[in-house]
Design an enzyme around this catalytic site. Structure first.
Site, PDB file in Angstrom:
ATOM      1  N   GLY A  81       0.949  -1.179   0.121  1.00  0.00           N
ATOM      2  CA  GLY A  81      -0.085   0.097  -0.022  1.00  0.00           C
ATOM      3  C   GLY A  81       0.912   1.278   0.233  1.00  0.00           C
ATOM      4  N   LYS A  82       0.326   2.349  -0.047  1.00  0.00           N
ATOM      5  CA  LYS A  82       0.953   3.431  -0.286  1.00  0.00           C
ATOM      6  C   LYS A  82       0.358   4.542   0.771  1.00  0.00           C
ATOM      7  CE  LYS A  82       1.767   6.884  -3.863  1.00  0.00           C
ATOM      8  NZ  LYS A  82       1.774   8.131  -2.885  1.00  0.00           N
ATOM      9  N   GLY A  83       1.032   5.252   1.324  1.00  0.00           N
ATOM     10  CA  GLY A  83       0.599   6.216   2.416  1.00  0.00           C
ATOM     11  C   GLY A  83       1.108   7.617   2.238  1.00  0.00           C
ATOM     12  N   ARG A  87       5.759   4.278   0.790  1.00  0.00           N
ATOM     13  CA  ARG A  87       5.017   2.919   0.474  1.00  0.00           C
ATOM     14  C   ARG A  87       5.449   1.793   1.531  1.00  0.00           C
ATOM     15  NH1 ARG A  87       3.151   2.577  -4.601  1.00  0.00           N
ATOM     16  NH2 ARG A  87       3.628   4.414  -5.905  1.00  0.00           N
ATOM     17  N   VAL A  88       4.564   0.915   1.610  1.00  0.00           N
ATOM     18  CA  VAL A  88       4.635  -0.304   2.503  1.00  0.00           C
ATOM     19  C   VAL A  88       4.937  -1.424   1.697  1.00  0.00           C
ATOM     20  CG1 VAL A  88       3.765  -1.559   4.267  1.00  0.00           C
ATOM     21  CG2 VAL A  88       3.178   0.691   4.072  1.00  0.00           C
ATOM     22  N   LYS A 103       7.828  -0.532   6.141  1.00  0.00           N
ATOM     23  CA  LYS A 103       7.450   0.929   5.692  1.00  0.00           C
ATOM     24  C   LYS A 103       8.485   1.929   5.348  1.00  0.00           C
ATOM     25  CE  LYS A 103       3.842   3.996   7.374  1.00  0.00           C
ATOM     26  NZ  LYS A 103       3.009   4.382   8.576  1.00  0.00           N
ATOM     27  N   GLU A 152       5.106  -5.577  12.003  1.00  0.00           N
ATOM     28  CA  GLU A 152       4.446  -6.805  11.988  1.00  0.00           C
ATOM     29  C   GLU A 152       3.559  -7.003  10.673  1.00  0.00           C
ATOM     30  OE1 GLU A 152       1.246  -9.297  14.576  1.00  0.00           O
ATOM     31  OE2 GLU A 152       2.022  -7.302  15.282  1.00  0.00           O
ATOM     32  N   ASP A 197      -6.716   8.801  16.915  1.00  0.00           N
ATOM     33  CA  ASP A 197      -7.231   8.922  15.658  1.00  0.00           C
ATOM     34  C   ASP A 197      -7.768   7.369  15.277  1.00  0.00           C
ATOM     35  OD1 ASP A 197      -7.610   9.471  12.909  1.00  0.00           O
ATOM     36  OD2 ASP A 197      -5.534   9.437  12.458  1.00  0.00           O
ATOM     37  N   LYS A 199     -10.126   4.688  13.733  1.00  0.00           N
ATOM     38  CA  LYS A 199     -11.113   4.469  12.499  1.00  0.00           C
ATOM     39  C   LYS A 199     -10.680   3.415  11.826  1.00  0.00           C
ATOM     40  CE  LYS A 199      -7.933   7.643   9.893  1.00  0.00           C
ATOM     41  NZ  LYS A 199      -7.677   8.565   8.747  1.00  0.00           N
ATOM     42  N   GLU A 201      -9.697   2.517   8.954  1.00  0.00           N
ATOM     43  CA  GLU A 201      -8.603   2.669   8.078  1.00  0.00           C
ATOM     44  C   GLU A 201      -7.263   2.478   8.760  1.00  0.00           C
ATOM     45  OE1 GLU A 201     -11.204   5.006   7.980  1.00  0.00           O
ATOM     46  OE2 GLU A 201     -11.416   6.009   6.440  1.00  0.00           O
ATOM     47  N   ASN A 202      -7.372   2.658   9.807  1.00  0.00           N
ATOM     48  CA  ASN A 202      -6.225   2.512  10.867  1.00  0.00           C
ATOM     49  C   ASN A 202      -6.109   1.130  11.588  1.00  0.00           C
ATOM     50  OD1 ASN A 202      -4.921   5.067  10.186  1.00  0.00           O
ATOM     51  ND2 ASN A 202      -5.852   5.982  12.176  1.00  0.00           N
ATOM     52  N   ASP A 215      -1.869   2.526  13.291  1.00  0.00           N
ATOM     53  CA  ASP A 215      -1.312   3.869  13.153  1.00  0.00           C
ATOM     54  C   ASP A 215      -1.227   4.736  14.498  1.00  0.00           C
ATOM     55  OD1 ASP A 215      -0.717   6.600  12.164  1.00  0.00           O
ATOM     56  OD2 ASP A 215      -1.956   6.206  10.343  1.00  0.00           O
ATOM     57  N   THR A 233      -9.720  12.078  12.635  1.00  0.00           N
ATOM     58  CA  THR A 233     -10.404  12.258  11.437  1.00  0.00           C
ATOM     59  C   THR A 233     -11.773  12.940  11.657  1.00  0.00           C
ATOM     60  OG1 THR A 233      -9.012  10.456  10.800  1.00  0.00           O
ATOM     61  CG2 THR A 233     -11.203  10.725   9.693  1.00  0.00           C
TER      62      THR A 233
HETATM   63  N1  LIG Z   1       1.956  -3.743   8.568  1.00  0.00           N
HETATM   64  C1  LIG Z   1       1.149  -3.969   7.660  1.00  0.00           C
HETATM   65  N2  LIG Z   1       0.551  -5.359   6.984  1.00  0.00           N
HETATM   66  C2  LIG Z   1      -0.079  -5.101   5.948  1.00  0.00           C
HETATM   67  N3  LIG Z   1      -0.429  -4.222   5.083  1.00  0.00           N
HETATM   68  C3  LIG Z   1      -0.052  -2.954   5.521  1.00  0.00           C
HETATM   69  C4  LIG Z   1       0.774  -2.795   6.712  1.00  0.00           C
HETATM   70  N4  LIG Z   1       0.979  -1.269   6.930  1.00  0.00           N
HETATM   71  C5  LIG Z   1       0.580  -0.917   6.079  1.00  0.00           C
HETATM   72  N5  LIG Z   1      -0.250  -1.646   5.202  1.00  0.00           N
HETATM   73  C6  LIG Z   1      -0.912  -1.330   3.724  1.00  0.00           C
HETATM   74  O1  LIG Z   1      -0.464  -0.165   3.228  1.00  0.00           O
HETATM   75  C7  LIG Z   1      -0.990   0.792   3.305  1.00  0.00           C
HETATM   76  C8  LIG Z   1      -0.380   2.174   3.400  1.00  0.00           C
HETATM   77  O2  LIG Z   1      -0.079   2.113   4.829  1.00  0.00           O
HETATM   78  P1  LIG Z   1       0.541   3.453   5.519  1.00  0.00           P
HETATM   79  O3  LIG Z   1       0.583   3.081   7.098  1.00  0.00           O
HETATM   80  O4  LIG Z   1       1.825   3.890   4.915  1.00  0.00           O
HETATM   81  O5  LIG Z   1      -0.573   4.495   5.054  1.00  0.00           O
HETATM   82  P2  LIG Z   1      -1.707   5.336   5.744  1.00  0.00           P
HETATM   83  O6  LIG Z   1      -1.895   4.954   7.170  1.00  0.00           O
HETATM   84  O7  LIG Z   1      -2.908   5.200   4.929  1.00  0.00           O
HETATM   85  O8  LIG Z   1      -1.356   6.548   5.421  1.00  0.00           O
HETATM   86  P3  LIG Z   1      -0.664   7.707   6.314  1.00  0.00           P
HETATM   87  O9  LIG Z   1      -0.352   7.299   7.765  1.00  0.00           O
HETATM   88  O10 LIG Z   1       0.603   8.037   5.596  1.00  0.00           O
HETATM   89  O11 LIG Z   1      -1.624   8.881   6.314  1.00  0.00           O
HETATM   90  C9  LIG Z   1      -2.199   0.524   4.115  1.00  0.00           C
HETATM   91  O12 LIG Z   1      -3.527   1.209   3.782  1.00  0.00           O
HETATM   92  C10 LIG Z   1      -2.262  -0.853   4.355  1.00  0.00           C
HETATM   93  O13 LIG Z   1      -3.250  -1.298   3.382  1.00  0.00           O
END
Ligand SMILES: Nc1ncnc2c1ncn2[C@@H]1O[C@H](COP(=O)(O)OP(=O)(O)OP(=O)(O)O)[C@@H](O)[C@H]1O
Length: 345
Positions: A81-83, A87-88, A103, A152, A197, A199, A201-202, A215, A233
């Site tokens: 995924g992408k934040g 990227r992760v 990450k 993890e 925070d 939600k 999505e986290n 998160d 949020t």
């Molecule tokens: N530990 C993990 N295991 C599996 N997938 C993950 C993990 N961490 C992140 N991801 C995937 O990668 C995506 C991006 O993660 P990231 O934490 O960078 O972004 P975010 O929380 O959406 O963004 P931000 O914190 O930058 O606002 C997540 O939405 C998730 O789908």
């Protein structure tokens, strides 16, 4: 792809100990005291001081860490995924085969957005938490361009995606995630950490469908004072935040109520309407929401007791975990046993 078949190298790796011992050894032997005692000479001291400075080199005045790991320790897999800042990736520690999520955060983006402090807080807090429903941060390292967080791996990804796929969860399924969330919040509150925070999505799910809070970017360590920063949020903001009042850990209880509502209905109770943000904030400030008819009496009672305008009237975490709705659906499951064990720690 489960990492459970492998030894966790971040706890017991010989590499870790070798490198760590090396640093300890340098620190123990090459200190000023040993020069005055005549055990080592000045030249040796200077040489090893430089060595120590190199392994402890900070990427900024605030982030200091010995680089126990480098990218060479990992085989990189597919993107997960992408934040906002990077990227992760799925990754495998080469020696042990241990699977992690790596990450990768762009340092210049972090600096441009003034997010260094937020990252530092995230790393410090997450590093110190050990709970089955909190995503482990095993370690971090960096090079000139990137900070790498060794996390993890949560194989089933975002809870949000699963929720959108089935519109809303059954009460049994919702109560499981909710109880795990409440247990993890009880644990962090005891450590004087506020998440701020919450939600879907986290929240991530591992291969066994166990919830993981992922998160901690907005979380704070708040030993005593009540805080005023507007964060989190919009849909999940509590009345005290929209009214710019000081807040404490009870803001997480409000968000827990919003989460429960969203898991059961598919929508947040104060979703931004066509009338705009001000209307949403007014509704939040008045705790003005309606619960759809399909939600059970017990679940309604729990949501209403958390979505209280007055933070002091919100149901405390320990009562949340003993609420009839949770007991009805989770009484004979492992969820409450684990949750209570960690809550009592
Ligand atoms: N530990 C993990 N295991 C599996 N997938 C993950 C993990 N961490 C992140 N991801 C995937 O990668 C995506 C991006 O993660 P990231 O934490 O960078 O972004 P975010 O929380 O959406 O963004 P931000 O914190 O930058 O606002 C997540 O939405 C998730 O789908």
């Amino acid at each position: 792809m489960s990492s459970q078949n492998f030894q966790n190298p971040f706890q017991i790796s010989p590499i870790f100990f070798t490198k760590h011992n090396k640093i300890n050894k340098i620190e123990q032997v090459y200190n000023k005291e040993n020069i005055t005692k005549g055990f080592i000479n000045n030249k040796e001291y200077e040489l090893n001081k430089r060595k120590l400075e190199k392994v402890n080199a900070p990427i900024s005045p605030t982030i200091r860490t010995p680089p126990l790991w480098t990218l060479n320790n990992f085989d990189l897999g597919s993107g997960l995924g992408k934040g906002q800042f990077g990227r992760v990736y799925l990754a495998r520690e080469k020696t042990s085969g241990f699977i992690v999520a790596l990450k990768v955060l762009n340092i210049s983006e972090l600096i441009k957005n003034n997010a260094e402090k937020q990252l530092l807080r995230e790393v410090e807090i997450q590093n110190n938490l050990r709970h089955p429903n909190i995503l482990r941060l095993y370690g971090h390292f960096y090079d000139k361009k990137y900070v790498f967080l060794i996390l993890e791996y949560a194989a089933k990804g975002e809870l949000f995606r699963h929720l959108r796929k089935c519109t809303r969860f059954t009460e049994k399924r919702a109560s499981k995630y909710f109880a795990q969330m409440a247990g993890a919040l009880g644990y962090i509150h005891k450590k004087h950490v506020i998440h701020r925070d919450i939600k879907p999505e986290n929240l991530l799910l591992d291969l066994d469908d166990q919830l993981k809070i992922a998160d901690f970017g907005w979380s704070v360590h708040a030993p005593s004072q009540r805080r005023k920063t507007l964060c989190g949020t919009k849909d999940y903001l509590p009345p005290e935040m929209v009214e710019n009042q000081p807040h404490d850990e009870k803001i997480d209880l409000w968000s827990l109520g919003v989460l429960c509502y969203e898991l059961l209905t598919g929508n947040a109770p104060f979703e931004e309407s066509a009338n705009g943000r001000d209307t949403t904030y007014k509704r939040i400030a008045k705790a003005d929401f309606t619960i759809p008819d399909h939600v059970s009496v017990d679940a309604r009672d729990l949501i209403s007791s958390l979505l209280q305008r007055d933070p002091n009237k919100r149901l405390p975490i320990k009562n949340v975990l003993n609420h009839p709705w949770i007991l009805k659906h989770q009484k004979n499951s492992n969820v409450l046993r684990v949750t209570n064990r960690y809550y009592c720690l």
